[in-house]
Design an enzyme around this catalytic site. Sequence first.
Site, PDB file in Angstrom:
ATOM      1  NE  ARG A 168      -3.573  -2.474  -0.063  1.00 24.80           N
ATOM      2  CZ  ARG A 168      -3.144  -3.482  -0.824  1.00 24.80           C
ATOM      3  NH1 ARG A 168      -2.083  -3.356  -1.593  1.00 24.80           N
ATOM      4  NH2 ARG A 168      -3.803  -4.615  -0.847  1.00 24.80           N
ATOM      5  CB  SER A 217      -8.938  -1.537   4.575  1.00 28.78           C
ATOM      6  OG  SER A 217      -9.663  -2.693   4.227  1.00 28.78           O
ATOM      7  CD  GLU A 287      -5.209   0.854   2.701  1.00 27.07           C
ATOM      8  OE1 GLU A 287      -5.234  -0.247   3.300  1.00 27.07           O
ATOM      9  OE2 GLU A 287      -5.799   1.059   1.634  1.00 27.07           O
TER      10      GLU A 287
HETATM   11  C1  LIG Z   1     -15.277   1.154  -0.605  1.00 26.42           C
HETATM   12  C2  LIG Z   1     -13.795   1.233  -0.748  1.00 26.42           C
HETATM   13  C3  LIG Z   1     -13.066   0.074  -0.954  1.00 26.42           C
HETATM   14  C4  LIG Z   1     -11.668   0.129  -1.087  1.00 26.42           C
HETATM   15  N1  LIG Z   1     -10.986  -1.021  -1.313  1.00 26.42           N
HETATM   16  C5  LIG Z   1      -9.640  -0.975  -1.501  1.00 26.42           C
HETATM   17  C6  LIG Z   1      -8.914  -2.171  -1.789  1.00 26.42           C
HETATM   18  O1  LIG Z   1      -9.458  -3.263  -1.882  1.00 26.42           O
HETATM   19  N2  LIG Z   1      -7.563  -2.063  -1.943  1.00 26.42           N
HETATM   20  C7  LIG Z   1      -6.903  -0.867  -1.851  1.00 26.42           C
HETATM   21  O2  LIG Z   1      -5.674  -0.830  -2.025  1.00 26.42           O
HETATM   22  N3  LIG Z   1      -7.587   0.269  -1.588  1.00 26.42           N
HETATM   23  C8  LIG Z   1      -8.926   0.256  -1.409  1.00 26.42           C
HETATM   24  N4  LIG Z   1      -9.601   1.408  -1.126  1.00 26.42           N
HETATM   25  C9  LIG Z   1      -8.848   2.660  -0.912  1.00 26.42           C
HETATM   26  C10 LIG Z   1      -8.638   3.534  -2.161  1.00 26.42           C
HETATM   27  O3  LIG Z   1      -9.633   3.283  -3.119  1.00 26.42           O
HETATM   28  C11 LIG Z   1      -7.262   3.344  -2.800  1.00 26.42           C
HETATM   29  O4  LIG Z   1      -6.198   3.618  -1.907  1.00 26.42           O
HETATM   30  C12 LIG Z   1      -7.092   4.243  -4.049  1.00 26.42           C
HETATM   31  O5  LIG Z   1      -5.988   3.795  -4.786  1.00 26.42           O
HETATM   32  C13 LIG Z   1      -6.925   5.723  -3.738  1.00 26.42           C
HETATM   33  O6  LIG Z   1      -6.975   6.425  -4.965  1.00 26.42           O
HETATM   34  P1  LIG Z   1      -7.613   7.870  -5.063  1.00 26.42           P
HETATM   35  O7  LIG Z   1      -7.514   8.318  -6.480  1.00 26.42           O
HETATM   36  O8  LIG Z   1      -8.948   7.901  -4.458  1.00 26.42           O
HETATM   37  O9  LIG Z   1      -6.560   8.706  -4.182  1.00 26.42           O
HETATM   38  P2  LIG Z   1      -6.862   9.901  -3.162  1.00 26.42           P
HETATM   39  O10 LIG Z   1      -7.660   9.367  -2.018  1.00 26.42           O
HETATM   40  O11 LIG Z   1      -7.392  11.080  -3.873  1.00 26.42           O
HETATM   41  O12 LIG Z   1      -5.372  10.232  -2.666  1.00 26.42           O
HETATM   42  C14 LIG Z   1      -4.634   9.316  -1.904  1.00 26.42           C
HETATM   43  C15 LIG Z   1      -3.200   9.887  -1.726  1.00 26.42           C
HETATM   44  O13 LIG Z   1      -2.535   9.899  -2.979  1.00 26.42           O
HETATM   45  C16 LIG Z   1      -2.135  11.233  -3.345  1.00 26.42           C
HETATM   46  N5  LIG Z   1      -2.337  11.326  -4.791  1.00 26.42           N
HETATM   47  C17 LIG Z   1      -3.422  10.919  -5.493  1.00 26.42           C
HETATM   48  N6  LIG Z   1      -3.211  11.078  -6.805  1.00 26.42           N
HETATM   49  C18 LIG Z   1      -1.968  11.615  -6.941  1.00 26.42           C
HETATM   50  C19 LIG Z   1      -1.170  11.995  -8.053  1.00 26.42           C
HETATM   51  N7  LIG Z   1      -1.622  11.887  -9.318  1.00 26.42           N
HETATM   52  N8  LIG Z   1       0.079  12.490  -7.833  1.00 26.42           N
HETATM   53  C20 LIG Z   1       0.561  12.601  -6.561  1.00 26.42           C
HETATM   54  N9  LIG Z   1      -0.153  12.251  -5.463  1.00 26.42           N
HETATM   55  C21 LIG Z   1      -1.406  11.778  -5.663  1.00 26.42           C
HETATM   56  C22 LIG Z   1      -3.029  12.159  -2.541  1.00 26.42           C
HETATM   57  O14 LIG Z   1      -2.393  13.422  -2.330  1.00 26.42           O
HETATM   58  C23 LIG Z   1      -3.171  11.344  -1.249  1.00 26.42           C
HETATM   59  O15 LIG Z   1      -2.024  11.517  -0.452  1.00 26.42           O
HETATM   60  C24 LIG Z   1     -11.000   1.379  -0.986  1.00 26.42           C
HETATM   61  C25 LIG Z   1     -11.752   2.558  -0.799  1.00 26.42           C
HETATM   62  C26 LIG Z   1     -13.129   2.496  -0.687  1.00 26.42           C
HETATM   63  C27 LIG Z   1     -13.910   3.773  -0.499  1.00 26.42           C
END
Ligand SMILES: Cc1cc2nc3c(=O)[nH]c(=O)nc-3n(C[C@H](O)[C@H](O)[C@H](O)COP(=O)(O)OP(=O)(O)OC[C@H]3O[C@@H](n4cnc5c(N)ncnc54)[C@H](O)[C@@H]3O)c2cc1C
Length: 295
Positions: A168, A217, A287
């Site tokens: 992660r 999570s 996380e």
């Molecule tokens: C219902 C649900 C289920 C989930 N299941 C999983 C799962 O099974 N496995 C898992 O790993 N995760 C899971 N997640 C968590 C999440 O979806 C992941 O971590 C996802 O990859 C986050 O991506 P995001 O675009 O939403 O990032 P954000 O939440 O917008 O950002 C996360 C971090 O990344 C940084 N960031 C984002 N994009 C960039 C970029 N382009 N450049 C630099 N920094 C950046 C942000 O500043 C922040 O620090 C789940 C979430 C939900 C709501």
Amino acid sequence: MEIQNNVALATYTSWLIGGPADHFCRPKDVEQLREAQSWARAKGLPITVLSGGSNVLISDQGVRGLVICLKDFAGTEMSVEGGRFRLTVKAGTGKSELLKIFLKEKLAPALFLAGIPGDVGGGVVMNAGVAEAMVPREFTEITEWIEVLKPDGSLKTYQHGELKWSYRHSSGWEPGIITRVGIQWPHRQDPSILEQVRAANKVRLSKQPLDMPSCGSVFVNPPGLKAAQLIDSSGLKGYTVGEAQVSTKHANFIVNLGAAKAQDIWSVIQHVKATVKSQKSVELQTEVVRMGDWA
Ligand SMILES: Cc1cc2nc3c(=O)[nH]c(=O)nc-3n(C[C@H](O)[C@H](O)[C@H](O)COP(=O)(O)OP(=O)(O)OC[C@H]3O[C@@H](n4cnc5c(N)ncnc54)[C@H](O)[C@@H]3O)c2cc1C
């Protein structure tokens, strides 16, 4: 590109929680990203990147400086060469878009992508993946290269091997904003992939509270252990502060019952950590990424 002031961020997050951004923009391309960078630099303001908002806890006090939202920074190009399927994906492209493409091509990455919300750049930052045994199961396995906009406005490309990938988390590319991601996978079609995705979705729906706002999570699994089991066996399912609750369906999810504050979520997180530490002697690590003012 318009830079707006005092923009509410809650609706940009999967928890539907968080105060306003002092300044906010939605760049569409690298030129607009550079424009946003220069604007913030000229004013001496910090930059915060928000993509899918599915792994962040934004403070009730909001975020100072400029929030760059990548929702409009989307698009994909694909090619098949020498038996390899390749995609060049802009960082703000939803993983759901990637899922659709892999499903259409009947390729294995569709299976793990089906479980993860958010955008492709966020997937790389978090090395997002699933716990179930499958190939591939994490972003590191499908990422060939990434392109990063550095704070000085230059673009730098990193090959997979130049980055550090762990559970992660990815590193070795910071500081900067991931702009594009090169994705690859062998073009070996599996006609049963749609059926497998449907079956996995059914299992997920039965185990996770997907009908309520959450960030998935909250805690990473400690080595060899499951955070959800530790929390559940510490009697914490249903533990509630304000309108934030340890899900009664999946103990590693904290759900927003309706009007939860970020502070409620944070209080639940602190209580869960302290209880698991005292009952199981295990230090849980979050996380989810905290953003904004947490004075
Ligand atoms: C219902 C649900 C289920 C989930 N299941 C999983 C799962 O099974 N496995 C898992 O790993 N995760 C899971 N997640 C968590 C999440 O979806 C992941 O971590 C996802 O990859 C986050 O991506 P995001 O675009 O939403 O990032 P954000 O939440 O917008 O950002 C996360 C971090 O990344 C940084 N960031 C984002 N994009 C960039 C970029 N382009 N450049 C630099 N920094 C950046 C942000 O500043 C922040 O620090 C789940 C979430 C939900 C709501």
